[in-house]
Design an enzyme around this catalytic site. Structure first.
Site, PDB file in Angstrom:
ATOM      1  N   ASP A   1      -6.379  -2.889  -2.172  1.00 36.96           N
ATOM      2  CA  ASP A   1      -5.173  -2.716  -1.353  1.00 36.96           C
ATOM      3  C   ASP A   1      -4.458  -4.028  -1.027  1.00 36.96           C
ATOM      4  O   ASP A   1      -5.086  -5.023  -0.665  1.00 36.96           O
ATOM      5  CB  ASP A   1      -5.583  -2.028  -0.050  1.00 36.96           C
ATOM      6  CG  ASP A   1      -4.415  -1.462   0.720  1.00 36.96           C
ATOM      7  OD1 ASP A   1      -3.637  -2.257   1.276  1.00 36.96           O
ATOM      8  OD2 ASP A   1      -4.280  -0.233   0.763  1.00 36.96           O
TER       9      ASP A   1
ATOM     10  N   SER B   1       0.833  -1.207   0.000  1.00 35.13           N
ATOM     11  CA  SER B   1       0.000   0.000   0.000  1.00 35.13           C
ATOM     12  C   SER B   1       0.866   1.255   0.000  1.00 35.13           C
ATOM     13  O   SER B   1       1.649   1.476  -0.919  1.00 35.13           O
ATOM     14  CB  SER B   1      -0.954  -0.046   1.196  1.00 35.13           C
ATOM     15  OG  SER B   1      -1.956   0.937   1.087  1.00 35.13           O
TER      16      SER B   1
END
Length: 406
Positions: A217, A76
């Site tokens: 994500d 991320s």
């Protein structure tokens, strides 16, 4: 403005040089949204120490982390930082120095996560992602331009999750020869790999006739990508030596940097959550409990596994996990980008350098200071010397991992 370097062909082979069992170095950075300021502080300190190590009797002021690590992995926000540290500029040097990452967060986070309040904000979050992601998408496309994964200056690994296939996707330099579709634009990889559910929109890219990605994500896969990086290295070692039967034989040197957690703050308990429905698990007091649980559990399991593995092979000094488990209040949030909170996160990162080097207790899950190891800053200073010595050796030998071109 100088022209960007021409795109090169992707590597056909990524090889290890097994002579003398030279170290294979891995730098890993957790996800955590705006909390990425914490690992940014740690990475900046490490790069500064590398610059202060003398290379052939002179200070190495142009040293960059990509010069010293065979693999940089990030989830991320950590993946975005990894791309920034490894993508080449017009001089074929890293696009960003580590010291530039904190100012990057301070400047852009308030625009990525604009702070809103009131009824409008509540209903907006109930009907779609909390943020539209447009500013982040444009920012990454501006900085990373058309650069692809194979162009990074050292091997890069960024996990994501394909929501259409319901399976992890690991964007890894190692996979490019066998899976050319992985060789996507860095901006697309970072946008998809940081599309946290409820916060940012899912992201689709790729040619449907070849391979299409529908990403969210990478924290869903693993918010701490250290083990993913070690597995990728292990697979490459087996390719080079089919008789290899262990993940490593003392050759791995791993620095894993966390983005902070709230282990010491009782945010939730069974009595509180027993009657929760879907809405409460998605939104509670400014937090997203289900995301907190997913991200924290994955990161902790990786750290626990690595501690056991390195201790079992009596190479525990080759695995360093730098993490602060004492976050409280808004500091635990992924998206509170107020000036006050960001300054506090910077302070937390700076104070973390002066805390004792620690390992997780497998029984309690809490960090315990490692006897005679000193502070995190002292550990990183010693590691910088090891990394510098390793690079001196590399000036006369092949890199442990090289990106051979077609």
């Amino acid at each position: 403005m100088a022209a960007m370097p021409q795109a090169q062909d992707p590597p056909s082979v990524i090889k290890f040089n097994n002579e003398n069992k030279k170290l294979i170095t891995i730098l890993s950075m957790d996800g955590g949204g705006v909390r990425g300021l914490i690992p940014a502080i740690i990475a900046s300190f490490l790069e500064q120490q590398l610059q202060e190590c003398r290379l052939f009797c002179t200070l190495n002021e142009h040293a960059r982390l990509a010069d010293y690590f065979d693999v940089i992995a990030g989830t991320s926000t950590g993946g975005i930082v990894g791309a920034m540290l490894t993508a080449p500029d017009e001089n074929n040097r890293p696009l960003y120095a580590a010291k530039d990452i904190v100012p990057f967060y301070l400047e852009h986070s308030p625009k990525i996560f604009p702070q809103e309040s009131g009824v409008f904000s509540f209903f907006k979050s109930m009907t779609g992602p909390k943020y539209d992601g447009i500013y982040l998408h444009n920012l990454l496309r501006r900085d990373l331009k058309e650069m692809k994964l194979h162009q990074t200056l050292t091997n890069l690994i960024i996990p994501a999750f394909d929501i259409k296939l319901l399976q992890p996707i690991i964007f890894s330099s190692f996979k490019i020869p066998a899976q050319p579709s992985i060789n996507a634009k860095l901006s697309d990889i970072c946008i998809g790999g940081s599309a946290a559910p409820t916060f940012l929109p899912s992201y689709q890219f790729g040619d449907p006739s070849v391979r299409e990605f529908n990403l969210i994500d990478g924290g869903i896969v693993d918010n701490n990508p250290t083990l993913i990086a070690m597995i990728e290295v292990s697979k490459q070692m087996i390719k080079e030596n089919p008789n290899a039967h262990r993940m490593h034989d003392g050759r791995l040197l791993v620095i894993s940097i966390g983005s902070g957690s709230a282990k010491n703050e009782e945010k939730y308990n069974a009595k509180m959550t027993a009657k929760w429905g879907p809405l409460s698990w998605i939104m509670n007091g400014g937090s997203t409990p289900i995301i907190d649980c997913l991200f924290e559990s994955g990161a902790d399991m990786v750290d626990l596994h690595n501690n056991v593995l390195f201790q079992a092979t009596q190479t525990q000094d080759n695995y360093i996990r730098i993490q602060d488990n004492s976050l409280t209040g808004v500091a635990t949030s992924l998206d509170v980008s107020t000036k006050k909170n960001m300054q506090n996160l910077v302070k937390i990162g700076q104070e973390l350098l002066n805390k004792p080097a620690s390992r997780v207790d497998p029984e309690t899950g809490f960090l315990e200071a490692i006897q005679d190891m000193g502070t995190n800053a002292e550990v990183l200073t010693r590691l910088a010397k090891r990394l510098s010595d390793k690079r001196k050796f590399r000036n006369t030998q092949k890199f442990v991992i090289t990106k051979a071109q077609l």
